[in-house]
Scaffold this active site. Structure first.
Site, short mmCIF file in Angstrom:
data_model
loop_
_atom_site.label_atom_id
_atom_site.label_comp_id
_atom_site.label_asym_id
_atom_site.label_seq_id
_atom_site.Cartn_x
_atom_site.Cartn_y
_atom_site.Cartn_z
CG ASP A 9 -2.06 0.97 1.12
OD1 ASP A 9 -2.02 1.83 0.22
OD2 ASP A 9 -2.99 0.88 1.94
CG ASP A 102 -3.77 3.83 -2.76
OD1 ASP A 102 -4.62 2.93 -2.94
OD2 ASP A 102 -3.87 4.69 -1.87
CD GLU A 103 -5.86 -1.43 -1.30
OE1 GLU A 103 -5.38 -2.01 -0.31
OE2 GLU A 103 -7.03 -1.01 -1.36
#
Length: 393
Positions: A9, A102-103
């Site tokens: 993350d 974003d992960e």
């Protein structure tokens, strides 16, 4: 053999991207969002210290942290940096699932035979930060749920490993809020009967949880006990979202066509939000009664809001429909997709608008798309009037 699942993350991703472009913003309370009546899309740890959180109204955030600097987000730049990270992860990992902008989830099961899983993941995280300038946290464990929870516990710049024998020991003292599928309503429901930490939730019979919260009760019990067999799904980018409508009888009824366009846009935008896509290009297709087909498209700021996309779609139709000829088919498509949620795109919209979308999507998810739809819109009336004036000339 136990699985080896990594959750990665990017730490305060929007904030980190903004600081890459302007290093002078390092170390100060920073809010990514827009407008006094907008909401916080992301905030720095310096701002979180004062109680600022994502999705909080900007005005409330500024009351908590008056010294914070508010910066408008650039989704195009965010998407570019996300793609850079994606490329690095895909080039180095055997199996990758991109869960959001974003992960990521990685399945590196069996890698211990050749190279330590933790050591490999740690080196990959250093490579990502070195090549992109973005800080990243990760956790390695036996499944998605435990890895994701552990990543949150290790932030910022965390690098935890939760081996199989320590899963229960790690989970038990944590708040049930840490389990990804528990929202505010479920948390309040469980809290009222004294279930506030994961250990208590794990000890509650699955049948009791099912009777309280429905079919998700058993799944919640499994997660509380560290059980999650969900596979890592290979990441594939969707290129477009599209739909078409063919009329049984060719038509020139502008009002009905405009209504159909808005309905199609609303369905596609709901699909985009459900699948966590943001749209950068809208296209309209017209097929006339003689089978001639015309298309036009226009770029827009990344969004998944049907009130924005609908207005643009009608403007494109107004521009494209220049013949006085009956229409056989109308089509709408969204392209230029990037991963992201509607909350990530609240740089222009108000908190009231965000609440409206959340409420409508919640009803649609529960009762079906047709349960609630938009009524008449002022921009629709304006475009229809333009069409009527032009066609009467």
């Amino acid at each position: 053999m136990s699985r080896a699942i990594v959750h990665m993350d990017l730490d305060t991703f929007f904030v980190s991207c903004v600081r890459l472009e302007n290093p002078q913003l390092n170390g100060i309370p920073l809010i990514v969002g827009g407008g006094e009546r907008g909401v916080v899309a992301s905030c720095s740890y310096e701002a979180r210290y004062f109680g600022v959180r994502s999705a909080m109204p900007i005005r409330m955030a500024m009351q908590l942290c008056p010294q914070a600097k508010v910066v408008k987000g650039d989704m195009e730049f965010f998407s570019k940096k996300s793609n850079e990270v994606t490329q690095i992860v895909e080039e180095n990992s055997p199996l990758v699932e991109k869960a959001s902008i974003d992960e990521f989830y990685l399945d590196i099961t069996g890698m211990d035979k050749f190279y330590g899983c933790y050591k490999w993941t740690n080196e990959l995280s250093h490579t990502i930060t070195k090549e992109t300038g973005l800080p990243i946290s990760f956790a390695l464990s036996v499944n998605k749920t435990v890895s994701k929870i552990a990543t949150g516990e290790g932030k910022p710049n965390g690098n935890l490993q939760i081996v199989e024998n320590n899963v229960k020991h790690f989970l038990n003292p944590l708040s049930i809020r840490k389990i990804p599928m528990i929202g505010e309503v479920t948390f309040n429901l469980l809290s009222r009967i004294g279930i506030r930490n994961i250990e208590k939730l794990a000890e509650t019979p699955a049948e009791v949880l099912q009777s309280m919260i429905g079919k998700n009760g058993v799944e919640l019990w499994k997660k509380a006990n560290g059980i999650d067999n969900t596979p890592v799904m290979p990441y594939k980018d969707r290129k477009s979202l599209s739909t078409e409508h063919t009329y049984l009888q060719d038509t020139i009824a502008v009002k009905e066509i405009a209504t159909m366009i808005l309905t199609m846009v609303e369905k596609l935008a709901f699909q985009a939000r459900s699948e966590q896509w943001l749209v950068s290009t809208v296209a309209i297709k017209i097929r006339y009664s003689n089978f001639d087909t015309e298309n036009t498209q226009r770029k827009t700021a990344y969004t998944s809001c049907d009130h924005v996309l609908g207005k643009l779609a009608l403007e494109l139709f107004n521009k494209l429909y220049t013949r006085r000829m009956r229409i056989r088919l109308i089509g709408v498509s969204f392209t230029g997709l990037v991963r992201g949620t509607y909350q990530m795109n609240m740089f222009e919209d108000t908190e009231e608008m965000m609440a409206l979308y959340q409420a409508m999507d919640s009803i649609k998810n529960r009762y079906g798309f047709e349960a609630v739809t938009r009524g008449g819109n002022c921009f629709k009336s304006k475009v229809e009037e333009q069409l009527r004036v032009r066609n009467s000339q």
